[in-house]
Design an enzyme around this catalytic site. Structure first.
Site, PDB file in Angstrom:
ATOM      1  N   ASP A  30      38.426  35.072 -18.806  1.00 48.26           N
ATOM      2  CA  ASP A  30      38.423  36.522 -18.996  1.00 48.26           C
ATOM      3  C   ASP A  30      39.722  37.106 -18.463  1.00 48.26           C
ATOM      4  O   ASP A  30      40.405  36.467 -17.648  1.00 48.26           O
ATOM      5  CB  ASP A  30      37.235  37.150 -18.254  1.00 48.26           C
ATOM      6  CG  ASP A  30      36.758  38.457 -18.871  1.00 48.26           C
ATOM      7  OD1 ASP A  30      37.555  39.416 -18.898  1.00 48.26           O
ATOM      8  OD2 ASP A  30      35.605  38.514 -19.312  1.00 48.26           O
TER       9      ASP A  30
ATOM     10  N   ASP B 178      43.676  35.292 -21.859  1.00 45.77           N
ATOM     11  CA  ASP B 178      43.936  36.310 -22.881  1.00 45.77           C
ATOM     12  C   ASP B 178      43.692  35.621 -24.211  1.00 45.77           C
ATOM     13  O   ASP B 178      44.499  34.794 -24.643  1.00 45.77           O
ATOM     14  CB  ASP B 178      45.376  36.813 -22.777  1.00 45.77           C
ATOM     15  CG  ASP B 178      45.738  37.805 -23.880  1.00 45.77           C
ATOM     16  OD1 ASP B 178      44.905  38.035 -24.791  1.00 45.77           O
ATOM     17  OD2 ASP B 178      46.865  38.333 -23.844  1.00 45.77           O
ATOM     18  N   VAL B 179      42.572  35.927 -24.855  1.00 46.45           N
ATOM     19  CA  VAL B 179      42.186  35.186 -26.058  1.00 46.45           C
ATOM     20  C   VAL B 179      43.142  35.400 -27.225  1.00 46.45           C
ATOM     21  O   VAL B 179      43.108  34.650 -28.197  1.00 46.45           O
ATOM     22  CB  VAL B 179      40.742  35.523 -26.495  1.00 46.45           C
ATOM     23  CG1 VAL B 179      39.741  35.105 -25.436  1.00 46.45           C
ATOM     24  CG2 VAL B 179      40.592  36.992 -26.873  1.00 46.45           C
TER      25      VAL B 179
ATOM     26  N   ASN C  81      32.997  34.422 -27.051  1.00 45.81           N
ATOM     27  CA  ASN C  81      32.249  35.669 -26.923  1.00 45.81           C
ATOM     28  C   ASN C  81      33.133  36.901 -26.793  1.00 45.81           C
ATOM     29  O   ASN C  81      32.702  38.005 -27.143  1.00 45.81           O
ATOM     30  CB  ASN C  81      31.327  35.578 -25.698  1.00 45.81           C
ATOM     31  CG  ASN C  81      30.793  36.934 -25.285  1.00 45.81           C
ATOM     32  OD1 ASN C  81      29.923  37.507 -25.937  1.00 45.81           O
ATOM     33  ND2 ASN C  81      31.334  37.474 -24.195  1.00 45.81           N
TER      34      ASN C  81
ATOM     35  N   TYR D  22      35.254  46.942 -37.093  1.00 47.54           N
ATOM     36  CA  TYR D  22      34.522  45.961 -36.280  1.00 47.54           C
ATOM     37  C   TYR D  22      33.685  45.052 -37.169  1.00 47.54           C
ATOM     38  O   TYR D  22      33.682  43.825 -37.000  1.00 47.54           O
ATOM     39  CB  TYR D  22      33.633  46.701 -35.292  1.00 47.54           C
ATOM     40  CG  TYR D  22      32.764  45.817 -34.435  1.00 47.54           C
ATOM     41  CD1 TYR D  22      33.292  45.122 -33.357  1.00 47.54           C
ATOM     42  CD2 TYR D  22      31.398  45.691 -34.705  1.00 47.54           C
ATOM     43  CE1 TYR D  22      32.492  44.316 -32.553  1.00 47.54           C
ATOM     44  CE2 TYR D  22      30.588  44.891 -33.909  1.00 47.54           C
ATOM     45  CZ  TYR D  22      31.137  44.204 -32.839  1.00 47.54           C
ATOM     46  OH  TYR D  22      30.324  43.415 -32.065  1.00 47.54           O
TER      47      TYR D  22
ATOM     48  N   LYS E 122      33.887  40.917 -37.566  1.00 44.30           N
ATOM     49  CA  LYS E 122      32.752  40.042 -37.307  1.00 44.30           C
ATOM     50  C   LYS E 122      32.323  39.279 -38.559  1.00 44.30           C
ATOM     51  O   LYS E 122      31.814  38.156 -38.473  1.00 44.30           O
ATOM     52  CB  LYS E 122      31.587  40.843 -36.721  1.00 44.30           C
ATOM     53  CG  LYS E 122      31.863  41.357 -35.309  1.00 44.30           C
ATOM     54  CD  LYS E 122      32.171  40.211 -34.336  1.00 44.30           C
ATOM     55  CE  LYS E 122      32.273  40.685 -32.906  1.00 44.30           C
ATOM     56  NZ  LYS E 122      32.476  39.564 -31.947  1.00 44.30           N
TER      57      LYS E 122
ATOM     58  N   VAL F  28      22.494  45.554 -28.163  1.00 44.77           N
ATOM     59  CA  VAL F  28      22.031  45.305 -26.800  1.00 44.77           C
ATOM     60  C   VAL F  28      22.598  46.429 -25.923  1.00 44.77           C
ATOM     61  O   VAL F  28      23.784  46.762 -26.036  1.00 44.77           O
ATOM     62  CB  VAL F  28      22.528  43.936 -26.298  1.00 44.77           C
ATOM     63  CG1 VAL F  28      22.051  43.673 -24.877  1.00 44.77           C
ATOM     64  CG2 VAL F  28      22.058  42.818 -27.237  1.00 44.77           C
TER      65      VAL F  28
ATOM     66  N   THR G 243      24.204  46.928 -23.379  1.00 43.39           N
ATOM     67  CA  THR G 243      25.268  46.647 -22.426  1.00 43.39           C
ATOM     68  C   THR G 243      26.226  47.842 -22.434  1.00 43.39           C
ATOM     69  O   THR G 243      26.017  48.824 -23.151  1.00 43.39           O
ATOM     70  CB  THR G 243      26.034  45.384 -22.827  1.00 43.39           C
ATOM     71  OG1 THR G 243      26.569  45.580 -24.149  1.00 43.39           O
ATOM     72  CG2 THR G 243      25.131  44.162 -22.837  1.00 43.39           C
TER      73      THR G 243
END
Length: 267
Positions: A39, A65-66, A92, A161, A165, A196, A198
């Protein structure tokens, strides 16, 4: 024999500092896996790793850093060094910026493309390199990409988004084909989480109301619940349990598929 037992497996979870990623890391650990959290958030990521390790499990944190190829290479190397291998990769890390189509900002689109799609592509790239027979881990394994119910339904306010995805979904299937054709021994699947509550999910409800698509954030959440046959929002453990399943031998003949964990919303 418990086919869902992950004892001896080594896992890297991106975006694991908080939210869904933290829950997934905790669930993998509870199933017996050693876990590294990758992360950008050092303090939060280390705190989550420490919390997992406090139960006696093996857990650690690595800066990742993805969107950066070199960062992936370093994170994979650090994970293999710390855990002694790599069998499970959970892609994720993700970003959601809501907008009506008429208000889309190119910079926001690029951010989501970089984190959600490029980040997952690079994860599969470096996961394959590590897990394939001549890789530094070399034992095959499982890659689980986190897509979204937004890849399967038309939900207003999240067009960019949704597109990213949907790309994760297609990438998953191509990756599974390549792995099989080239004998990598790596299964590649994705899940489609429903909404969810979050921090990211709550922000979506707030923005939905701000865009005039719902009267209030509470109404936005209510609309999702009304469209969900099981009649509730998703929970972190719903998604985490699905990841554990796909990482386990219980899914040993499953690859190239998307598992809907959305209470039926996307059917």
């Amino acid at each position: 024999m418990n086919v869902y037992d992950l004892t001896g497996r080594k896992a890297l979870v991106t975006g694991g500092a908080q939210g869904l990623g933290a829950g997934m890391a905790q669930a993998l650990s509870a199933a017996g896996a050693s876990v590294v959290i990758g992360d950008l958030q050092k303090e939060a990521g280390q705190a989550t790793a420490d919390s997992i390790a406090s139960s006696g499990a093996t857990a650690g944190f690595v800066h990742l850093d993805v969107t950066d190829d070199a960062s992936w290479e370093a994170a994979i190397a650090a994970t293999v060094s710390r855990l002694g291998g790599l069998d499970i990769l959970v892609n994720n890390a993700g970003l959601e910026i809501s907008s009506l189509l008429v208000d889309l900002e190119p910079a926001d689109i690029r951010k989501m493309l970089e984190v959600n799609l490029l980040g997952t592509l690079l994860g599969v790239k470096h996961g394959f390199r590590a897990m394939k027979p001549d890789g530094v881990a070399g034992q095959g394994g499982a890659i689980i990409n986190i897509a979204s119910v937004a890849a399967t339904i038309a939900f207003p306010g999240i067009s960019a988004y949704s597109a990213t995805k949907s790309g994760v979904d297609r990438l998953t299937r191509v990756a599974a084909r390549e792995s099989g054709a080239l004998g990598y021994g790596v299964r590649v699947n994705c899940i489609y989480p429903g909404l969810v509550p979050t921090e990211m999910g709550q922000a979506l409800a707030v923005s939905h109301a701000a865009m005039g698509l719902s009267a209030t954030p509470e109404a936005a959440a209510g609309d999702v619940i009304a469209a969900t046959p099981l009649g509730r929002l998703g929970q972190v453990d719903d998604m985490a349990d699905a990841v554990v399943f796909l990482a386990s031998d219980g899914a040993k003949f499953i690859t190239g598929t998307g598992l809907a964990v959305d209470g039926g919303m996307g059917m």
